[in-house]
Design an enzyme around this catalytic site. Sequence first.
Site, short mmCIF file in Angstrom:
data_model
loop_
_atom_site.label_atom_id
_atom_site.label_comp_id
_atom_site.label_asym_id
_atom_site.label_seq_id
_atom_site.Cartn_x
_atom_site.Cartn_y
_atom_site.Cartn_z
CG HIS A 74 -2.27 0.61 0.93
ND1 HIS A 74 -2.45 1.68 0.10
CD2 HIS A 74 -3.51 0.28 1.40
CE1 HIS A 74 -3.73 2.00 0.05
NE2 HIS A 74 -4.40 1.17 0.83
CG ASP A 85 -4.62 5.95 -4.55
OD1 ASP A 85 -4.65 5.18 -5.53
OD2 ASP A 85 -4.81 7.17 -4.65
#
Length: 289
Positions: free
Chosen positions: A266, A270
């Site tokens: 991550h 996004d």
Amino acid sequence: ARDAGRVGGSGAGEVVEVGAPLLTVQESAEASGSGAVLTGYGTSGRAARQPSPCPAITTGTADAVHASNDPAHATASATRIPLGPSADKFVRGHRDTPAVTIWADTDAGGLLAARATLGTGLMPLLARACLDALAAFPEFNSRVDAERQEVVRQPQVHLGFAAQTDHGLVVPVVRNADRLSLDALAAELRRLTDLTRRGALPAEHRTGGTFTLNNYGGFDVDGATPILNHPQAAMIGVGRITDRPWVKDGRVEVRKVVNVSLTFDHRVCDGGTAAGFLRHVVAGLNSAS
């Protein structure tokens, strides 16, 4: 907040049978109305009370209970098996990477038609869809330099693919996979798979991967949430192809359906970017022919 009392004269070190009460609790005037307190948390402004020692609990003898919980007293039938060579890498990847998995189901009819038309296996077609998506979303062909707090995008795609062998899981690496035609990619996948299963994979094809393709279909499962192949930032997983109800043009039909998942770091992007990458892979599978 409450006072604990011993039961019936039982003292520290004494033995009571299973089912017998261990202690009694009575509310003190000082604690009245103060509310319950979670064990181990205590309250502010008041000294913590120490609980009374608990007597031992047994179903036979105290020695038997202690022996059952002590590894040194394990039975002779216990077997110790060394961890595999990838164990430390799995731990590091799980500990150091904030990984997320997203997935989507798709009609696999186009993929199966392409396999028949082009006379190739599924893996080259899956790999080609991943490579096309990586060209559009280079964020996923990268690694994170934690010390410098930077995302390092790789200039070439060295494609790893999971291969199960008699001596465990191995991830051969197709060097410069993004530069290969479909036929050349298929040939290299076959060559490396054969070398891997014979235990003869060259060192230059064992490390250095920048992205991994994992085909779970061979295990007859729909998908998984894998640990990333550290230090890579992403992995595509493809499940088994099964007959499932599928809505097409407003009608429910039985179609060949496959689950495609993306596990990613991550820190490199996004969720919107990740969804775009996964949709690109799915579109590539739908138009593989």
